[in-house]
Design an enzyme around this catalytic site. Structure first.
Site, PDB file in Angstrom:
ATOM      1  N   LYS A 380      54.303  47.040  53.546  1.00 25.24           N
ATOM      2  CA  LYS A 380      53.031  46.978  54.127  1.00 25.24           C
ATOM      3  C   LYS A 380      51.888  46.361  53.118  1.00 25.24           C
ATOM      4  CE  LYS A 380      51.874  51.790  52.982  1.00 25.24           C
ATOM      5  NZ  LYS A 380      51.955  53.056  53.585  1.00 25.24           N
ATOM      6  N   TYR A 607      24.062  37.329  37.672  1.00 26.28           N
ATOM      7  CA  TYR A 607      23.137  37.696  38.796  1.00 26.28           C
ATOM      8  C   TYR A 607      22.240  38.897  37.965  1.00 26.28           C
ATOM      9  CZ  TYR A 607      25.226  34.977  42.504  1.00 26.28           C
ATOM     10  OH  TYR A 607      25.666  33.996  43.370  1.00 26.28           O
TER      11      TYR A 607
END
Ligand SMILES: *Cc1c(COP(=O)(O)O)cnc(C)c1O
EC number: 5.1.1.1
Length: 715
Positions: A380, A607
């Site tokens: 999965k 940033y």
């Protein structure tokens, strides 16, 4: 500030390849004979003799770069190169076959001579290069298995010396009858000592060494060295020539220092790479002898033979012109075809999947379980980020026939990629889509009694496994609710092929967890025996996931749903440390360095002005960011990556597509180099569990969130 950093560009090598290919044409056309035979001797028998050694050195630098490093040599690149070279050689043999026949190259040839041509001399006069390259490389990697790099180098020098005595210095050798006899014998095996035994090895290894020691000379010294050694080589060449000592003129003593200095100078040439020049020069090398034939033919046909072929300079220029034109067209064509190929999967950021590690984990987990239990890998979430299709295909190859996934789409993806065996969907599938379960032959978990009712209403046959809740209270019909279970067992359209529960504390080794787990297993067993006593056929059963397999292997039933452990990791850093000897991590996460730059004291990076340098530093920009699954909370020194085996802390805020790291303590980092986010680099290693610990989660989350944008490559 993007100040120049002394970076390892190879643009100089690319540029010189072009010059070298024109020099090779000169060797084969003798352009200056019309003017002066001495001038031509200097150009073609001395100066131009740097060309082919140069090509060998470049090959050595890039293909044999592991030879000088400690640790295991990775042969995959070498063998890929050898395969490619064999292919090109084969192509050239075919290309030159008609020309060779036309030129009478193969008249009255024996099988023995064919072999001799193929292995040593080349089937056309310039093609000796390819077998020499292959043989030289094989020789070096074979030697390296037994002796140190320095010893390999010594052997290569010795071979070159033997070669010299049969080449430019043969005039001396031939005076010593005993030795001369040996050489005469040898020359029946190969026409020249300029071959893969005596010529290419030394230049291959010098190229490797030059790339390895890059900065061993100052530019000034390399230049001075080149001038001096080249002057000496010129003197050497003319001395041998005038005294008529040369049998052939490819090898000089001074050629060695000339090549070393020349190569160092080229490495220091600060200019960007040029892939086109690489391909173009190779094409010129391959094509020019055909162009020599063509020029001669054109001269004859046009009646301009006197003008073209008899003036050596014009002849040379005509051959150059035609070669350039043909090479240009074929390089353009091959660029065109290449551009249609997919981009290099290792171009930006990617995941490497180790086949052997996966196989080892399958073997380890299987051996841990009773023989009656088989693995039902959990693939999965894109096989925990590893790539569901790649992983399932490999597992299919390893004989695994059962899988579990979380949802319908995951099951369909596997089927569309020809995954064989049963695929169980552990989670919710919308009743409107039950048709798809049938179309793709998928098995659905029966999530509870309400869901069982919906499955009954659907009416058509469906393969299912019954989920049982034994205490986790997530999915499953309560084990104690025997009536409900009996109802479900009687639903006509359900083909119940399995019955399972999930343990929620099998990872805990404390008493509370162990007691709880034993209680869960007991409840499950009890439920099974009640159903059996009521006369129901019991299908396959499964209870264990990864931690269950490790902590309660003897309690395994028919299947074990191995997830995280199959990928060679455990959820937490502590657990991982316990098992690192038996589990092999399957995944490595790597990214290219997009740029390298300097920061002055007091400059910001990234940033939000989070990072301000407190001193001069060197940083690298990685082409991977949080959109690729790198957790953003590793920003500001919480995480590391590995570059050249050393740790580079993440500085500033991780961006969506990029990450800044401090490389002040790591020398020689260049743009295009590889940073390892998860995996090995040199002696160091960063596990998914370590990344998880640093960002406050478990490996499962880190891995399963690795982005779509990453290429997955099987290695
Ligand atoms: C995900 C999952 C597994 C696999 O779990 P691991 O701990 O990764 O081995 C097994 N069973 C169920 C029901 C799951 O959801």
């Amino acid at each position: 500030m993007d100040k120049k950093n002394n970076c390892c560009k190879n643009g100089g090598l690319d540029r010189f390849r072009l010059a070298a290919s024109f020099l090779v044409i000169a060797i084969h056309t003798s352009p200056l004979t019309t003017i002066s035979t001495d001038a031509d001797f200097f150009l073609t028998r001395i100066l131009a003799r740097v060309a082919v050694p140069f090509f060998f050195m470049v090959t050595g630098q890039f293909i044999l770069s592991d030879i000088f490093k400690k640790g295991k040599i990775k042969y995959s690149r070498v063998f890929y190169f050898l395969k490619k070279t064999c292919f090109v050689y084969g192509f050239c043999i075919l290309l030159y076959l008609p020309i060779g026949i036309y030129a009478g190259y193969y008249e009255n040839i024996t099988i023995y001579e064919v072999i001799k041509l193929l292995i040593f001399d080349g089937t056309f006069y310039h093609l000796w290069y390819f077998p020499a390259c292959i043989m030289g490389i094989l020789l070096i990697i074979m030697l390296r298995r037994f002796i140190s790099p320095a010893a390999v180098m010594a052997v290569c020098f010795l071979l070159y010396a033997i070669g010299l005595m049969g080449d430019s210095y043969y005039g001396l050798t031939s005076n010593i009858p005993a030795i001369n006899k040996i050489y005469m014998e040898a020359f029946t095996i190969f026409s020249y000592t300029r071959n893969g035994l005596f010529f290419s090895p030394v230049f291959l290894i010098l190229g490797t060494w030059s790339g390895y020691t890059r900065n061993c000379f100052e530019r000034k010294n390399a230049f001075g060295g080149l001038i001096l050694s080249f002057s000496a080589m010129t003197a050497e060449g003319f001395f041998l020539h005038i005294n008529d000592l040369q049998r052939h003129d490819s090898m000089y003593i001074m050629l060695i220092p000339v090549m070393v200095f020349l190569y160092q100078l080229l490495l220091k040439w600060d200019i960007s790479e040029n892939r086109f020049a690489r391909r173009f020069s190779a094409q010129i090398y391959i094509i020019h002898p055909a162009m020599i034939v063509l020029v001669r033919m054109l001269g004859r046909l046009s009646g301009l033979t006197d003008f073209i072929t008899d003036n050596s300079i014009i002849h040379y220029l005509a051959v150059v012109l035609l070669s350039v034109l043909t090479a240009f067209i074929s390089a353009l064509l091959s660029d065109f075809f290449r551009s249609k190929e997919k981009p290099d999967p290792k171009g930006r950021a990617w995941i490497e999947i180790s086949k052997t590690a996966l196989e080892q984990n399958v073997r380890f987990l299987t051996s841990n379980l009773p023989g009656t239990c088989s693995l039902m890998p959990a693939v999965k979430a894109n096989a925990y980020g590893h790539g569901a299709v790649i992983i399932s295909k490999e597992l299919n190859h390893l004989g695994i026939k059962n899988f579990c996934v979380a949802c319908l789409n995951e099951g369909i993806q596997l089927r569309k990629n020809q995954i064989k065996g049963d695929i169980l969907i552990l989670g919710y599938t919308d009743p409107k889509q039950f048709d798809l379960l049938r179309r793709y032959n998928l098995t659905q978990a029966v999530l509870d009694s309400t869901y069982a009712h919906q499955l009954r209403q659907y009416g058509k046959p469906l393969k299912v496994h019954l989920a049982i809740d034994t205490g986790m209270h997530r999915l499953g019909t309560a084990a104690q609710n025997i009536d409900s279970l009996c109802d479900i067992m009687q639903i006509k359209n359900l083909k119940i092929q399995g019955i399972f529960t999930h343990l929620c504390a099998s990872d805990g080794i404390d008493k509370k967890s162990r007691d709880f787990t034993r209680m869960q297993l007991h409840i499950f067993d009890h439920m099974i025996s009640v159903l059996r006593s009521k006369g129901y056929d019991i299908p396959k059963t499964h209870v264990l996931a990864s931690y269950g397999i490790l902590n309660y292997p003897h309690l395994a039933e028919d299947y074990a749903r191995a997830g995280i452990a199959l990928y060679g990791v455990l959820s937490t850093y502590e657990d991982n440390k316990h098992y690192y000897e038996v589990l092999s991590p399957v995944l490595s996460l790597k990214a290219r360095i997009a740029s390298v730059r300097n920061l002055d004291k007091g400059e910001y990076a990234g940033y939000g002005l989070d990072f301000k340098s407190t001193e001069k530093m060197h940083i690298a920009i990685l082409s991977i960011g949080y959109a690729d699954g790198l957790p953003r909370n590793l920003s500001n020194m919480k995480g590391y990556v590995l570059i050249n085996g050393r740790r580079a802390p993440i500085i500033g805020r991780i961006c969506m597509d990029m990450t800044l790291v401090d490389i002040s303590n790591i020398p020689d980092v260049c743009s295009g180099d590889i940073a390892v986010i998860i995996g090995h680099s040199g002696q160091d290693y960063i596990s998914a569990a370590e990344v998880a610990a640093a960002s406050g989660t478990i490996s499962n989350e880190i891995l399963s969130r690795l982005g779509e944008r990453l290429e997955r490559i099987l290695v």
